[in-house]
Design a protein around this motif. Structure first.
Motif, PDB file in Angstrom:
ATOM      1  N   GLU A 103       0.847  -1.202   0.000  1.00  0.00           N
ATOM      2  CA  GLU A 103       0.000   0.000   0.000  1.00  0.00           C
ATOM      3  C   GLU A 103       0.876   1.244   0.000  1.00  0.00           C
ATOM      4  OE1 GLU A 103      -3.187   0.251   2.813  1.00  0.00           O
ATOM      5  OE2 GLU A 103      -3.318  -1.928   2.944  1.00  0.00           O
ATOM      6  N   PRO A 104       0.452   2.264  -0.712  1.00  0.00           N
ATOM      7  CA  PRO A 104       1.235   3.504  -0.706  1.00  0.00           C
ATOM      8  C   PRO A 104       1.223   4.149   0.675  1.00  0.00           C
ATOM      9  CG  PRO A 104      -0.532   3.569  -2.352  1.00  0.00           C
ATOM     10  CD  PRO A 104      -0.693   2.317  -1.591  1.00  0.00           C
ATOM     11  N   LEU A 105       2.349   4.731   1.037  1.00  0.00           N
ATOM     12  CA  LEU A 105       2.467   5.426   2.318  1.00  0.00           C
ATOM     13  C   LEU A 105       2.094   6.888   2.155  1.00  0.00           C
ATOM     14  CD1 LEU A 105       5.818   4.241   3.885  1.00  0.00           C
ATOM     15  CD2 LEU A 105       3.540   3.832   4.757  1.00  0.00           C
ATOM     16  N   VAL A 106       1.297   7.365   3.083  1.00  0.00           N
ATOM     17  CA  VAL A 106       1.032   8.788   3.144  1.00  0.00           C
ATOM     18  C   VAL A 106       1.894   9.390   4.252  1.00  0.00           C
ATOM     19  CG1 VAL A 106      -0.720  10.544   3.578  1.00  0.00           C
ATOM     20  CG2 VAL A 106      -1.298   8.515   2.282  1.00  0.00           C
ATOM     21  N   PHE A 107       1.975   8.658   5.372  1.00  0.00           N
ATOM     22  CA  PHE A 107       2.791   9.075   6.503  1.00  0.00           C
ATOM     23  C   PHE A 107       3.765   7.949   6.824  1.00  0.00           C
ATOM     24  CE2 PHE A 107      -1.344  11.164   7.074  1.00  0.00           C
ATOM     25  CZ  PHE A 107      -0.929  12.482   6.987  1.00  0.00           C
ATOM     26  N   MET A 108       4.898   8.277   7.374  1.00  0.00           N
ATOM     27  CA  MET A 108       5.897   7.271   7.682  1.00  0.00           C
ATOM     28  C   MET A 108       5.562   6.473   8.938  1.00  0.00           C
ATOM     29  SD  MET A 108       7.916   7.427   5.199  1.00  0.00           S
ATOM     30  CE  MET A 108       9.153   6.299   5.745  1.00  0.00           C
ATOM     31  N   SER A 109       4.618   6.944   9.722  1.00  0.00           N
ATOM     32  CA  SER A 109       4.295   6.298  10.977  1.00  0.00           C
ATOM     33  C   SER A 109       2.797   6.417  11.223  1.00  0.00           C
ATOM     34  CB  SER A 109       5.083   6.987  12.094  1.00  0.00           C
ATOM     35  OG  SER A 109       4.582   6.630  13.342  1.00  0.00           O
ATOM     36  N   ASP A 110       2.255   5.490  12.000  1.00  0.00           N
ATOM     37  CA  ASP A 110       0.852   5.568  12.383  1.00  0.00           C
ATOM     38  C   ASP A 110       0.649   6.417  13.639  1.00  0.00           C
ATOM     39  OD1 ASP A 110       0.046   3.993  10.279  1.00  0.00           O
ATOM     40  OD2 ASP A 110       0.292   2.120  11.406  1.00  0.00           O
ATOM     41  N   GLU A 111       1.737   6.881  14.215  1.00  0.00           N
ATOM     42  CA  GLU A 111       1.652   7.683  15.434  1.00  0.00           C
ATOM     43  C   GLU A 111       0.922   8.994  15.166  1.00  0.00           C
ATOM     44  OE1 GLU A 111       2.734   6.687  18.486  1.00  0.00           O
ATOM     45  OE2 GLU A 111       3.189   4.787  17.515  1.00  0.00           O
ATOM     46  N   ILE A 112       0.181   9.430  16.148  1.00  0.00           N
ATOM     47  CA  ILE A 112      -0.527  10.702  16.066  1.00  0.00           C
ATOM     48  C   ILE A 112       0.064  11.614  17.127  1.00  0.00           C
ATOM     49  CG2 ILE A 112      -2.754  11.844  16.369  1.00  0.00           C
ATOM     50  CD1 ILE A 112      -4.055   9.203  15.443  1.00  0.00           C
ATOM     51  N   ASN A 113       0.334  12.853  16.767  1.00  0.00           N
ATOM     52  CA  ASN A 113       0.881  13.789  17.729  1.00  0.00           C
ATOM     53  C   ASN A 113      -0.100  14.002  18.867  1.00  0.00           C
ATOM     54  OD1 ASN A 113       3.223  14.214  16.325  1.00  0.00           O
ATOM     55  ND2 ASN A 113       2.457  15.987  15.229  1.00  0.00           N
ATOM     56  N   VAL A 114       0.389  13.833  20.069  1.00  0.00           N
ATOM     57  CA  VAL A 114      -0.420  14.105  21.246  1.00  0.00           C
ATOM     58  C   VAL A 114       0.181  15.349  21.879  1.00  0.00           C
ATOM     59  CG1 VAL A 114      -1.243  13.244  23.456  1.00  0.00           C
ATOM     60  CG2 VAL A 114      -0.871  11.663  21.552  1.00  0.00           C
ATOM     61  N   LEU A 115      -0.506  16.439  21.709  1.00  0.00           N
ATOM     62  CA  LEU A 115      -0.002  17.709  22.200  1.00  0.00           C
ATOM     63  C   LEU A 115      -0.915  18.246  23.289  1.00  0.00           C
ATOM     64  CD1 LEU A 115       0.788  19.315  18.729  1.00  0.00           C
ATOM     65  CD2 LEU A 115       2.375  18.143  20.255  1.00  0.00           C
ATOM     66  N   ARG A 116      -0.338  18.970  24.204  1.00  0.00           N
ATOM     67  CA  ARG A 116      -1.151  19.586  25.246  1.00  0.00           C
ATOM     68  C   ARG A 116      -1.903  20.765  24.665  1.00  0.00           C
ATOM     69  NH1 ARG A 116       1.141  24.338  26.517  1.00  0.00           N
ATOM     70  NH2 ARG A 116       3.369  24.532  26.259  1.00  0.00           N
ATOM     71  N   GLU A 117      -2.942  21.141  25.316  1.00  0.00           N
ATOM     72  CA  GLU A 117      -3.705  22.313  24.916  1.00  0.00           C
ATOM     73  C   GLU A 117      -2.835  23.552  25.122  1.00  0.00           C
ATOM     74  OE1 GLU A 117      -6.835  24.214  23.272  1.00  0.00           O
ATOM     75  OE2 GLU A 117      -6.698  22.050  23.571  1.00  0.00           O
ATOM     76  N   ASP A 118      -2.832  24.436  24.180  1.00  0.00           N
ATOM     77  CA  ASP A 118      -2.037  25.648  24.276  1.00  0.00           C
ATOM     78  C   ASP A 118      -2.810  26.687  25.083  1.00  0.00           C
ATOM     79  OD1 ASP A 118      -0.025  27.465  23.931  1.00  0.00           O
ATOM     80  OD2 ASP A 118      -0.557  27.965  21.874  1.00  0.00           O
ATOM     81  N   VAL A 119      -2.425  26.815  26.346  1.00  0.00           N
ATOM     82  CA  VAL A 119      -3.106  27.734  27.248  1.00  0.00           C
ATOM     83  C   VAL A 119      -2.122  28.838  27.628  1.00  0.00           C
ATOM     84  CG1 VAL A 119      -4.271  27.961  29.471  1.00  0.00           C
ATOM     85  CG2 VAL A 119      -4.474  25.838  28.149  1.00  0.00           C
TER      86      VAL A 119
END
Length: 99
Positions: free
Chosen positions: A50-66
């Protein structure tokens, strides 16, 4: 694909570079190595891949910008070598002269 001098001259012109003598021969050799490698990649069977769109399945988990106040105005100015009541004082960087 064979890399010819005309192609190197064209690429050099687009990149605003100039190659002469040994430099031109070295660039030609490098480009030939790259195209040879790409030809080897064309030989690999990729029918069930299958063609790759992203190199990893990981999703960025970022804190809320407060927004928060981490340092007060007075604390920021406390260790400044030169300051007045509200600002850092620095030496003049640009000298405005009128001709």
């Amino acid at each position: 694909m064979e890399i010819k001098d005309e192609l190197i001259d064209h690429i050099a012109h687009l990149a605003r570079l100039s190659f002469e003598g040994n430099e031109k021969r070295a660039i030609k050799k490098d480009l030939n190595n790259i195209t040879d490698f790409m030809e080897k990649l064309n030989e690999v069977n990729t029918d069930d891949v299958e063609p790759l769109v992203f190199m990893s399945d990981e999703i960025n988990v970022l804190r809320e910008d407060v927004p928060e106040q981490t340092i007060s105005h007075e604390e920021a100015l406390r260790n400044a070598p030169k300051k007045d009541s509200d600002y850092f004082r620095i030496p003049k960087v640009l000298d405005k002269t009128i001709d």
